[in-house]
Design an enzyme around this catalytic site. Structure first.
Site, PDB file in Angstrom:
ATOM      1  N   LYS A  84     -19.365 -16.778  41.967  1.00  0.00           N
ATOM      2  CA  LYS A  84     -18.476 -16.010  42.713  1.00  0.00           C
ATOM      3  C   LYS A  84     -18.310 -15.908  43.902  1.00  0.00           C
ATOM      4  O   LYS A  84     -19.646 -16.407  44.498  1.00  0.00           O
ATOM      5  CB  LYS A  84     -18.106 -14.651  41.769  1.00  0.00           C
ATOM      6  CG  LYS A  84     -18.147 -14.657  40.304  1.00  0.00           C
ATOM      7  CD  LYS A  84     -17.874 -13.436  39.950  1.00  0.00           C
ATOM      8  CE  LYS A  84     -17.672 -13.106  38.298  1.00  0.00           C
ATOM      9  NZ  LYS A  84     -17.589 -11.934  37.813  1.00  0.00           N
TER      10      LYS A  84
ATOM     11  N   GLU B 135     -10.988 -22.685  29.968  1.00  0.00           N
ATOM     12  CA  GLU B 135     -11.631 -22.449  31.445  1.00  0.00           C
ATOM     13  C   GLU B 135     -11.992 -23.587  32.021  1.00  0.00           C
ATOM     14  O   GLU B 135     -11.562 -24.144  33.219  1.00  0.00           O
ATOM     15  CB  GLU B 135     -12.565 -21.275  31.454  1.00  0.00           C
ATOM     16  CG  GLU B 135     -12.265 -19.957  31.400  1.00  0.00           C
ATOM     17  CD  GLU B 135     -13.337 -19.208  30.937  1.00  0.00           C
ATOM     18  OE1 GLU B 135     -14.489 -19.380  31.084  1.00  0.00           O
ATOM     19  OE2 GLU B 135     -13.015 -17.843  30.604  1.00  0.00           O
TER      20      GLU B 135
HETATM   21  P1  RTP Z   1     -17.123 -12.574  33.711  1.00  0.00           P
HETATM   22  O1  RTP Z   1     -15.902 -12.779  32.653  1.00  0.00           O
HETATM   23  O2  RTP Z   1     -16.776 -12.523  35.102  1.00  0.00           O
HETATM   24  O3  RTP Z   1     -18.163 -13.542  33.210  1.00  0.00           O
HETATM   25  O4  RTP Z   1     -17.652 -11.427  33.361  1.00  0.00           O
HETATM   26  P2  RTP Z   1     -18.026 -10.640  31.885  1.00  0.00           P
HETATM   27  O5  RTP Z   1     -17.424 -11.364  30.784  1.00  0.00           O
HETATM   28  O6  RTP Z   1     -19.542 -10.274  31.695  1.00  0.00           O
HETATM   29  O7  RTP Z   1     -16.916  -9.292  32.040  1.00  0.00           O
HETATM   30  P3  RTP Z   1     -15.530  -9.060  31.757  1.00  0.00           P
HETATM   31  O8  RTP Z   1     -15.461  -7.968  30.693  1.00  0.00           O
HETATM   32  O9  RTP Z   1     -14.954 -10.170  31.364  1.00  0.00           O
HETATM   33  O10 RTP Z   1     -14.933  -8.660  33.314  1.00  0.00           O
HETATM   34  C1  RTP Z   1     -14.660  -9.572  34.139  1.00  0.00           C
HETATM   35  C2  RTP Z   1     -15.097  -9.145  35.457  1.00  0.00           C
HETATM   36  O11 RTP Z   1     -14.396  -8.102  35.826  1.00  0.00           O
HETATM   37  C3  RTP Z   1     -15.380  -7.160  36.630  1.00  0.00           C
HETATM   38  N1  RTP Z   1     -15.230  -5.614  35.977  1.00  0.00           N
HETATM   39  N2  RTP Z   1     -14.961  -4.970  36.799  1.00  0.00           N
HETATM   40  N3  RTP Z   1     -14.647  -2.105  37.631  1.00  0.00           N
HETATM   41  C4  RTP Z   1     -15.059  -2.217  36.394  1.00  0.00           C
HETATM   42  O12 RTP Z   1     -15.311  -1.528  35.570  1.00  0.00           O
HETATM   43  C5  RTP Z   1     -15.108  -3.756  35.930  1.00  0.00           C
HETATM   44  N4  RTP Z   1     -15.288  -4.359  34.698  1.00  0.00           N
HETATM   45  C6  RTP Z   1     -15.451  -5.451  34.964  1.00  0.00           C
HETATM   46  C7  RTP Z   1     -16.768  -7.689  36.764  1.00  0.00           C
HETATM   47  O13 RTP Z   1     -16.874  -8.628  37.827  1.00  0.00           O
HETATM   48  C8  RTP Z   1     -16.844  -8.785  35.436  1.00  0.00           C
HETATM   49  O14 RTP Z   1     -17.538 -10.069  35.633  1.00  0.00           O
END
Ligand code: RTP
Ligand code: MG
Length: 148
Positions: free
Chosen positions: A9, A126
């Site tokens: 990122k 993706e």
């Molecule tokens: P990613 O998609 O980036 O690989 O991350 P992930 O699956 O671990 O998490 P996901 O639930 O898909 O969330 C995507 C991205 O959103 C941001 N996020 N912010 N402020 C918040 O509560 C929050 N929750 C998620 C994070 O950067 C996450 O990687």
């Protein structure tokens, strides 16, 4: 062989972690089959994160991911989708174990260094969103027989 989409990122690029990210997946034994430095458009970011469109952080997420260059990659290997997710660690660096990418380098959930596909369906979506077919390379590596 299974493929996944991983992306350093904007925070990871700014913090000079591109090489470290490539190195971790190389050393594990995965094969890099596609990579590029690019800037995501607003439309692309909205499509990439469409599963989160109803979440309160969606706007910030799209704004952040388009704020600077990202390093997009396609990696190949047995169970690469699940293993890469384990290597990344939990979404929130506060909960990510030391030794994982987010555990070692992340400080906040918004700036958590790397994205990785979470299922075969998201990997396919993706990879197709970020890469043309001719940007994904098929090649053999001599070390394969020492990995599998
Ligand atoms: P990613 O998609 O980036 O690989 O991350 P992930 O699956 O671990 O998490 P996901 O639930 O898909 O969330 C995507 C991205 O959103 C941001 N996020 N912010 N402020 C918040 O509560 C929050 N929750 C998620 C994070 O950067 C996450 O990687
Ligand atoms: Mg996700």
């Amino acid at each position: 062989m299974e493929k996944t989409f991983l992306m350093v990122k904007p925070d990871g690029v700014q913090r000079n972690l591109v090489g470290e990210m490539v190195s971790r997946f190389e050393r594990k034994g995965f094969k890099l089959v596609g990579a590029k430095l690019m800037q995501m458009s607003d439309d692309m970011a909205k499509t990439h994160y469409d599963e989160h469109q109803d979440k309160p952080f969606y706007g910030e997420l799209v704004e952040f991911i388009t704020s600077g260059p990202v390093f997009a990659m396609v990696w190949e290997g047995e169970n690469v989708i699940a293993i890469a997710r384990d290597m990344m660690g939990k979404t929130n660096p506060l909960e990510a174990a030391p030794g994982t990418i987010r555990g070692d380098y992340g400080m906040t959930v918004g700036k958590n260094i790397i994205h990785g596909s979470d299922s075969p369906e998201s990997a396919e979506k993706e990879i197709n969103l970020f890469f043309q077919d001719n940007e994904i390379k098929t090649y053999s590596k001599q070390d394969s027989e020492w990995i599998y």
